[in-house]
Motif scaffolding. Structure first.
Motif, PDB file in Angstrom:
ATOM      1  N   ILE A  15       0.835  -1.208   0.000  1.00  0.00           N
ATOM      2  CA  ILE A  15       0.000   0.000   0.000  1.00  0.00           C
ATOM      3  C   ILE A  15       0.865   1.252   0.000  1.00  0.00           C
ATOM      4  CG2 ILE A  15      -1.700   1.310   1.319  1.00  0.00           C
ATOM      5  CD1 ILE A  15      -2.793  -1.355   2.348  1.00  0.00           C
ATOM      6  N   ILE A  16       1.960   1.244   0.771  1.00  0.00           N
ATOM      7  CA  ILE A  16       2.855   2.404   0.813  1.00  0.00           C
ATOM      8  C   ILE A  16       3.455   2.677  -0.565  1.00  0.00           C
ATOM      9  CG2 ILE A  16       5.058   3.255   1.703  1.00  0.00           C
ATOM     10  CD1 ILE A  16       4.413   1.753   4.309  1.00  0.00           C
ATOM     11  N   GLY A  17       3.997   1.638  -1.199  1.00  0.00           N
ATOM     12  CA  GLY A  17       4.658   1.821  -2.485  1.00  0.00           C
ATOM     13  C   GLY A  17       3.703   2.092  -3.625  1.00  0.00           C
ATOM     14  N   GLY A  18       2.683   1.238  -3.741  1.00  0.00           N
ATOM     15  CA  GLY A  18       1.755   1.391  -4.851  1.00  0.00           C
ATOM     16  C   GLY A  18       0.750   2.495  -4.657  1.00  0.00           C
ATOM     17  N   GLY A  19       0.294   2.672  -3.414  1.00  0.00           N
ATOM     18  CA  GLY A  19      -0.750   3.658  -3.153  1.00  0.00           C
ATOM     19  C   GLY A  19      -0.215   5.015  -2.768  1.00  0.00           C
ATOM     20  N   SER A  20       0.536   5.079  -1.661  1.00  0.00           N
ATOM     21  CA  SER A  20       0.976   6.372  -1.131  1.00  0.00           C
ATOM     22  C   SER A  20       2.074   7.004  -1.975  1.00  0.00           C
ATOM     23  CB  SER A  20       1.486   6.197   0.306  1.00  0.00           C
ATOM     24  OG  SER A  20       0.490   5.620   1.120  1.00  0.00           O
ATOM     25  N   SER A  21       2.889   6.195  -2.655  1.00  0.00           N
ATOM     26  CA  SER A  21       3.992   6.752  -3.429  1.00  0.00           C
ATOM     27  C   SER A  21       3.590   7.093  -4.861  1.00  0.00           C
ATOM     28  CB  SER A  21       5.161   5.765  -3.445  1.00  0.00           C
ATOM     29  OG  SER A  21       6.285   6.338  -4.069  1.00  0.00           O
ATOM     30  N   ALA A  22       2.953   6.171  -5.547  1.00  0.00           N
ATOM     31  CA  ALA A  22       2.667   6.379  -6.976  1.00  0.00           C
ATOM     32  C   ALA A  22       1.227   6.839  -7.224  1.00  0.00           C
ATOM     33  CB  ALA A  22       2.940   5.087  -7.741  1.00  0.00           C
ATOM     34  N   LEU A  23       0.255   6.078  -6.728  1.00  0.00           N
ATOM     35  CA  LEU A  23      -1.139   6.361  -7.060  1.00  0.00           C
ATOM     36  C   LEU A  23      -1.633   7.673  -6.467  1.00  0.00           C
ATOM     37  CD1 LEU A  23      -3.726   5.433  -8.405  1.00  0.00           C
ATOM     38  CD2 LEU A  23      -4.252   4.088  -6.358  1.00  0.00           C
ATOM     39  N   ALA A  24      -1.237   7.986  -5.222  1.00  0.00           N
ATOM     40  CA  ALA A  24      -1.712   9.219  -4.591  1.00  0.00           C
ATOM     41  C   ALA A  24      -1.275  10.452  -5.374  1.00  0.00           C
ATOM     42  CB  ALA A  24      -1.206   9.304  -3.150  1.00  0.00           C
ATOM     43  N   THR A  25      -0.032  10.455  -5.836  1.00  0.00           N
ATOM     44  CA  THR A  25       0.450  11.594  -6.620  1.00  0.00           C
ATOM     45  C   THR A  25      -0.329  11.732  -7.919  1.00  0.00           C
ATOM     46  OG1 THR A  25       2.660  11.277  -5.701  1.00  0.00           O
ATOM     47  CG2 THR A  25       2.491  12.633  -7.670  1.00  0.00           C
ATOM     48  N   ALA A  26      -0.635  10.607  -8.561  1.00  0.00           N
ATOM     49  CA  ALA A  26      -1.408  10.646  -9.802  1.00  0.00           C
ATOM     50  C   ALA A  26      -2.835  11.143  -9.551  1.00  0.00           C
ATOM     51  CB  ALA A  26      -1.432   9.261 -10.431  1.00  0.00           C
ATOM     52  N   LEU A  27      -3.456  10.691  -8.460  1.00  0.00           N
ATOM     53  CA  LEU A  27      -4.809  11.138  -8.136  1.00  0.00           C
ATOM     54  C   LEU A  27      -4.851  12.641  -7.859  1.00  0.00           C
ATOM     55  CD1 LEU A  27      -6.102   8.296  -5.765  1.00  0.00           C
ATOM     56  CD2 LEU A  27      -6.747   8.700  -8.150  1.00  0.00           C
ATOM     57  N   PHE A  28      -3.870  13.117  -7.107  1.00  0.00           N
ATOM     58  CA  PHE A  28      -3.849  14.531  -6.756  1.00  0.00           C
ATOM     59  C   PHE A  28      -3.662  15.402  -7.997  1.00  0.00           C
ATOM     60  CE2 PHE A  28      -1.820  18.242  -4.522  1.00  0.00           C
ATOM     61  CZ  PHE A  28      -2.927  18.571  -3.754  1.00  0.00           C
TER      62      PHE A  28
END
Length: 338
Positions: free
Chosen positions: A101-114
């Motif tokens: 979750i940290i790598g896939g979600g908080s690092s990559a996906l969150a930046t893309a969503l924002f």
């Protein structure tokens, strides 16, 4: 990546255990050092992101920038990947899921969503809803880590969040909300970043800071690649952008995250999420000084409030006998790892 005296032990005692302080409030030799300040320093380095990212954003799609950030960092950390993977293999499924979750979600996906939230709606909605991150983090810290908050926490949390609100908007009383899709994207990003804070705290008791940083970007790289493909963006970049991408990856990326995870090992998530508000404060200073941005009186007031609240929280945690964030005792098996 980590200081030689780094310790995975927690930053505060349980409510049933007296604090290790003498009459003067000075910690005993065996008490863990508070590192809220180090989390704030890392967040301040994140604030330099705009200075490096803005020129790249004019030439490259956001997904491509995120992919190259991860690729450069993974290349630098490649010698440490085997050790990090072996350390992760010795952990249980709970830590495996947290790292994913940290790598896939908080690092990559969150930046893309924002970024997508800005592209979908107005520029105000994402900033408003990103301020919900501390609320998500406190809730998740209670559920996942068992952290409890005493009433004194609100003395730091309320001013810090209010200051961040003032800092974000030229007129804090005249806010226009955009489309629902933009709002949901921004809320998703805030929740993922909050999850990264809490889960980073969770895995830091089982893995050294260097391994957490290595795994974050190693896991995030394939997710970033998937995002580029899904958006139909190119993977290639010109040599003109090489220096900017390298600096972006290594300063607010690798170096800041290394400091962050070192500090997080001795900082409860509920405290860390307030220390991270140093990020918008630094971003504003960079914007005014180098990017031609201007600020209103209320924004300057918000900047001062954020700095004072975050600084006061770190000072209080270092000197007070009764700390506002209460954390459960750390398992003996987690001590001594580094």
């Amino acid at each position: 990546m980590t200081s030689p005296d780094a310790t995975p032990s927690d930053a505060g005692p349980s409510s049933a255990t007296p604090t290790g302080t003498g009459a003067a409030g000075v910690a005993d030799a065996g008490a863990p050092r508070d590192r809220t300040w180090l989390v704030a320093v890392a967040a301040a380095l994140w604030g330099t992101d705009g200075l490096l990212r803005l020129p790249l954003a004019e030439d490259l799609p956001s997904g491509t920038v995120v992919f190259w950030e991860h690729l450069i960092i993974v290349a630098v950390l490649a010698p440490f990947v085997p050790r990090a993977v072996r350390a992760l293999a010795r952990c249980g499924p709970r830590v495996w899921l947290a790292v994913l979750i940290i790598g896939g979600g908080s690092s990559a996906l969150a930046t893309a969503l924002f970024t997508a939230a800005f592209q979908t709606g107005d520029a105000i909605t994402p900033l408003v809803l990103q301020k919900m991150q501390p609320l998500f983090a406190v809730l998740a810290a209670w559920v996942v880590l068992g952290e409890r908050l005493r009433s004194g926490y609100v003395l730091f949390a309320v001013p810090a969040i209010a200051g961040a609100w003032l800092l974000a908007f030229a007129d804090p009383l005249d806010i226009e909300f955009g489309a629902l899709r933009a709002a949901l994207l921004a809320v998703g990003a805030a929740a993922l970043w909050a999850a990264g804070t809490v889960l980073g705290r969770l895995v830091s008791t089982s893995l050294p800071s260097r391994d957490v940083t290595t795994l974050r970007f190693t896991v995030g790289l394939p997710v970033a690649a998937i995002i580029v493909t899904a958006q139909g963006n190119p993977y290639t970049v010109s040599w003109d952008n090489a220096v900017g991408l390298g600096l972006l990856a290594l300063i607010p990326g690798l170096f800041a995250l290394s400091l962050y995870y070192t500090g997080l090992r001795a900082t409860p998530a509920a405290r860390a999420t307030l220390a991270e508000l140093a990020y918008p404060a630094t971003a504003v200073v960079i914007g005014v000084s180098f990017l031609g941005a201007t600020m209103t009186v209320t924004q300057w007031a918000g900047l001062v409030v954020v700095i004072v609240a975050v600084t006061a929280l770190g000072w209080h945690e270092r000197t007070a006998k009764r700390r506002p964030v209460v954390v459960p005792p750390e398992p003996a098996s987690a001590r001594g790892r580094e």
